[in-house]
Design an enzyme around this catalytic site. Structure first.
Site, PDB file in Angstrom:
ATOM      1  N   HIS A 252      24.772  32.176 -26.137  1.00  0.00           N
ATOM      2  CA  HIS A 252      24.371  31.082 -27.034  1.00  0.00           C
ATOM      3  C   HIS A 252      22.952  30.677 -26.651  1.00  0.00           C
ATOM      4  O   HIS A 252      22.653  30.515 -25.479  1.00  0.00           O
ATOM      5  CB  HIS A 252      25.332  29.905 -26.861  1.00  0.00           C
TER       6      HIS A 252
ATOM      7  N   ARG B   3      20.257  21.985 -34.260  1.00  0.00           N
ATOM      8  CA  ARG B   3      19.309  22.678 -35.135  1.00  0.00           C
ATOM      9  C   ARG B   3      19.694  22.488 -36.603  1.00  0.00           C
ATOM     10  O   ARG B   3      18.836  22.345 -37.460  1.00  0.00           O
ATOM     11  CB  ARG B   3      19.243  24.159 -34.755  1.00  0.00           C
TER      12      ARG B   3
END
Lengths: 607, 276
Positions: free
Chosen positions: A236, A256
């Site tokens: 990740h 994000r």
């Protein structure tokens, strides 16, 4: 023979995360007598840590979404190595599984008109993730747990499976030990569902809990099941990097999705620098367009921060290696900047990302509404796993099923965020359904006492010695050594000589592992538990390394420094690992069956 | 790097004692890191529960310097290091081994609470419509990670051991989440009064203080539930209407003596009282 209790079920489910609970609920609903075995307390499984949401084409926020778009997104994200039947079923069935959670009491965030709200995430063309702030996993596991406790299902908490049992070629049950007293339990069942999660503890920087030692992978492998695509480990892109004790703890992709941007030490937003060809038409050209997308403008395209995880992780590594990283070896993830765009930015951030706000405030003393976070890649998810049939989730061993992270297929070379929580419920349900049917049609399974005897004798060996713990061959020391060199040699960037050196070191540890001794007795002894976990951890580490050696290209989560490009030849098959007759690990290639025309057409249309 | 002494309770259901361990701590370490370091280096068999190490699973509950806390969310630099840091298991539950307690009672209690029962769907696809403002409160309660620190600190359980008569703050929050769920149609008010013993809570707010998820357990969950119990069972008008609807309620003498809400004194101090 070592003393033990015996339990008999139609279906036993190993693991009580999202997939295990959903499988147990389904099997019980279909009339099977079900036992759940879980290593921790009920409700503590790794699913609680899933933050972002559950991907389901409900089309509540953008009515252009549907299962066909979700299918195409998943296949493209997985670089077309996915089991396309699983990708199809997943995209078709996820909306029903999401609505079902609401019917069982889950409380998702809402749209203006009162439906389930959906958020943006990497690799998904439209806002698709049903979520609850950034604690969706907790909502899901609690909903399933609370639903399950009112059904006729026995839950054996803090109980660890040591070995699976076989009756001829088929599965017959499992031998386990319960932590409280260290007593053995034998479970007899014609169908077993493995839902044990991932393998993150094979690496030193990981977002995974202590339980993620690849138990299901290893248990299945030992009884002859095939493992598939074990080279595809997802790093990740955003784990915490500072302070050292929190290194690896996840920072949700939701940051994000809600407007967070990645910057290097010079303040440059670097994700615009490298946009892969197959995503170019869907990615924003300017920061202004990217912001409009975050604000819900349907004519705008996605910000480059929402490209797939494999790509974002590699871009971060590029910045760090080029000396443009943050002070502690990561990059900056900035959500605080949205104050330039919206007046009540503090409230916005705290409402959208409450857990992240809390986590950084408490662990790193940072207020993310004011200050950027320092982040870097962390071991997160295993795309590879037990090879299963796409419809039934049965492995290559009759009666042995797998669902969730420990099963392979859905995600191909790289998983899209949000596709894990939907995977758990879609295939958890299917595994439960088919396991119950298999048990009904194949009762009368027998447990072999000799297998039980062997399993319990092996398990007790670490307690036989007079070890005091703390020596070089203590269980924690061996685990630590493995994690360090796997991170270094088979981590985010791989090379042939390094992978080979890791295999040599795994062999050395395999030699040392049987000699481990632990102090104390059988009662709630974590040293003993760690010693028992090691065999699984070493098996999956070897499987990852052997598959990584075989795949001489870079694709998805697998990046080879010595073969940095994609090789079309390697797009044709999955890599399988099986235990050979001599006990060694055999690697083979299995051709991927061609896509049926209607699915091929969907992919073509969505390009 | 600093040397710190940790006094960790070692023992089992038969008893135990604090054992001192010295270990080096570095920047940013939390109490759970120190416990793991001690476990790896000095005491391989030191029993501790943990999973996520990020404050999300609620496994590593313990009492640090006498305060109920999650070990993974307690930074060492927040503690007074001039004397040994004590780490003990939760006191409201039976000791199993070292820092691990038997919390199985909590799992039995939850099963006794009437399960979620939704109204028929609002739309033909089987879905419902709810406004965000209507689910905000329930979402607060559903943040609960079941660490059981609120149960640990509740004096009704901790000191008076009323485990058979009182479900404790965690399950009052759970019941509140169900009762205030916009879709739920089940009625748990009578059980709250009787089987679940809500009257035992005398609103000391200790549970709210220790909650690592900052759920306002007392004000937002328990008091509104108490009000529902009071409205149904003690409000004269409701009671009169109730005479024609239900069997008569228990006599006032049946109210637990500890219950200031139902008996009166102490109630005035509570903020939500003003609104009633």
């Amino acid at each position: 023979m070592a003393e033990h209790e015996t339990h008999s079920y139609d279906v036993i489910v190993v693991g009580a995360g999202g997939a295990g609970l959903r499988a147990a609920i389904e099997a019980a609903d279909r009339g099977a007598k079900v036992g759940v075995i879980c290593k921790s307390l009920l409700g503590k499984a790794h699913t609680v840590m899933a933050e972002g949401g559950l991907a389901a084409a409900l089309a509540n926020v953008d009515d252009r979404d549907n299962w066909r778009v979700h299918f195409a997104d998943t296949m493209r994200g997985g670089q077309y190595l996915n089991n396309w039947r699983m990708a199809e079923l997943h995209a078709r069935e996820a909306p029903d599984r999401a609505r079902e959670l609401e019917a069982w009491g889950a409380v998702f965030d809402r749209t203006e008109d009162g439906r389930i709200l959906q958020r943006n995430f990497g690799g998904h063309r439209y806002p698709r993730l049903a979520h609850v702030g950034d604690r969706t996993g907790l909502e899901m596991i609690r909903t399933l747990q609370d639903h399950l406790i009112h059904q006729a299902v026995d839950v054996h908490m803090e109980c660890t499976v040591l070995e699976l049992l076989k009756d001829g070629g088929r599965i017959a049950g499992a031998v386990a030990y319960e932590r409280e007293r260290g007593r053995f339990k034998v479970f007899q069942a014609p169908a077993v569902v493995l839902a044990t999660g991932g393998i993150g503890r094979a690496f030193s920087i990981t977002s995974n809990s202590w339980e993620y030692t690849g138990d299901g992978h290893s248990l299945a492998y030992e009884v002859g099941a095939a493992l598939q695509d074990m080279e595809f480990v997802q790093f990740h892109p955003t784990g915490m990097v500072w302070p050292p004790s929190v290194r690896g703890i996840l920072v949700t992709e939701g940051v994000r999705g809600d407007g967070g941007v990645l910057r290097n030490k010079d303040g440059k937003r670097f994700m615009f620098d490298d946009i892969p060809e197959n995503y170019r038409s869907q990615t924003a050209d300017t920061e202004e367009e990217a912001w409009r997308y975050i604000q819900g403008d349907k004519n705008a395209r996605r910000p480059p921060e929402l490209l797939t995880r494999d790509h974002v992780a590699r871009c971060i590594m590029r910045e760090v290696r080029a000396g443009r990283g943050s002070p502690h070896g990561g990059v900056f993830l900035d959500i605080a900047w949205v104050k330039e765009k919206i007046p009540n930015s503090k409230d916005y951030i705290r409402k959208k990302l409450p857990s992240m706000y809390h986590q950084f405030k408490q662990l790193a003393n940072i207020d993310i509404t004011e200050t950027p976070m320092e982040v870097g890649p962390t071991t997160h998810y295993m795309m590879g796993g037990i090879r299963v049939d796409g419809d039934s989730q049965m492995s290559t061993v009759p009666g042995l099923f797998a669902a969730g992270e420990c099963a392979a297929g859905l995600h191909g070379a790289n998983r899209l965020g949000g596709n894990s929580l939907s995977d758990l419920v879609v295939f958890g349900k299917r595994a439960g359904e088919y396991a119950a049917a298999f048990a009904r049609d194949n009762s009368g399974v027998k447990v072999d006492d000799a297998q039980v005897e062997r399993a319990t004798t092996n398990a007790l060996r670490p307690l036989d010695g007079a070890g005091t713990g703390g020596g070089a061959d203590g269980p924690y020391q061996i685990q630590h050594e493995l994690q360090e060199f796997m991170q270094e040699l088979v981590g985010i960037v791989r090379r042939e000589d390094e992978i080979k050196s890791a295999l040599d070191r795994i062999a050395v540890l395999k030699g040392r592992a049987p000699g481990i001794t632990v102090p104390g007795n059988r009662e709630y002894n974590p040293g003993w538990h760690t010693a028992l976990d090691l065999r699984n951890l070493l098996s999956v580490a070897e499987a990852i390394a052997r598959a990584a050696l075989e795949r001489k290209e870079s694709r998805g989560g697998h990046f080879r420094d010595d073969y940095p490009d994609k090789d079309p030849e390697f797009a044709k098959f999955n890599i399988l690992l099986r235990k050979g007759g001599d006990g060694s690990m055999q690697v083979s290639r299995e051709l991927i069956p061609p896509l049926p025309p209607e699915l091929a057409q969907i992919i073509e249309e969505m390009k | 790097m600093t040397q710190v002494t940790f006094s960790i309770w070692r023992g089992d259901s038969g008893g135990g004692a604090l054992v001192d361990y010295e270990t080096e701590v570095s920047e940013g370490m939390v109490v759970l890191d120190a416990v793991h370091q001690i476990q790896a280096e000095k005491a391989n068999d030191l029993a501790v529960r943990w999973n996520c190490k990020a404050g999300k699973c609620g496994s590593c509950s313990a009492e640090v310097n006498g305060m109920p806390k999650l070990m993974c969310m307690t930074r060492i630099d927040e503690l007074d290091l001039s004397k040994p840091v004590t780490i003990e298991p939760m006191r409201a539950f039976p000791a199993l081994r070292d820092l691990v307690t038997d919390v199985s009672w909590n799992f039995r209690v939850k099963k006794k609470i009437k399960q979620f029962t939704p109204r028929p769907p609002d739309a033909p696809d089987g879905s419902w419509r709810m406004q965000q403002s209507d689910v905000d409160r329930v979402q607060e309660f559903r943040k609960c990670i079941e660490c059981f620190l609120c149960q640990d600190v509740c004096h009704v359980l901790r000191d008076h051991h009323k485990h058979e008569e009182f479900i404790g703050p965690r399950f009052l929050v759970y019941a509140a989440a169900l009762e205030m769920h916009p879709l739920d149609v089940a009625d748990r008010v009578d059980e709250l009064k009787q089987a679940h013993g809500i009257g035992y809570c005398n609103i000391t707010k200790c549970c709210t203080t220790v909650c690592p998820e900052h759920i306002t357990i007392t004000d937002n969950a328990i008091i509104p539930l108490k009000e529902r119990v009071v409205d149904r069972h003690y409000d004269p008008v409701t009671k009169l209407v109730g005479l024609f609807r239900r069997k008569p309620d228990r006599k006032r003498a049946d109210i637990p003596a500890e219950d200031p809400v139902l008996r009166g004194p102490g109630r005035a101090a509570e903020p939500s009282d003003e609104s009633r």
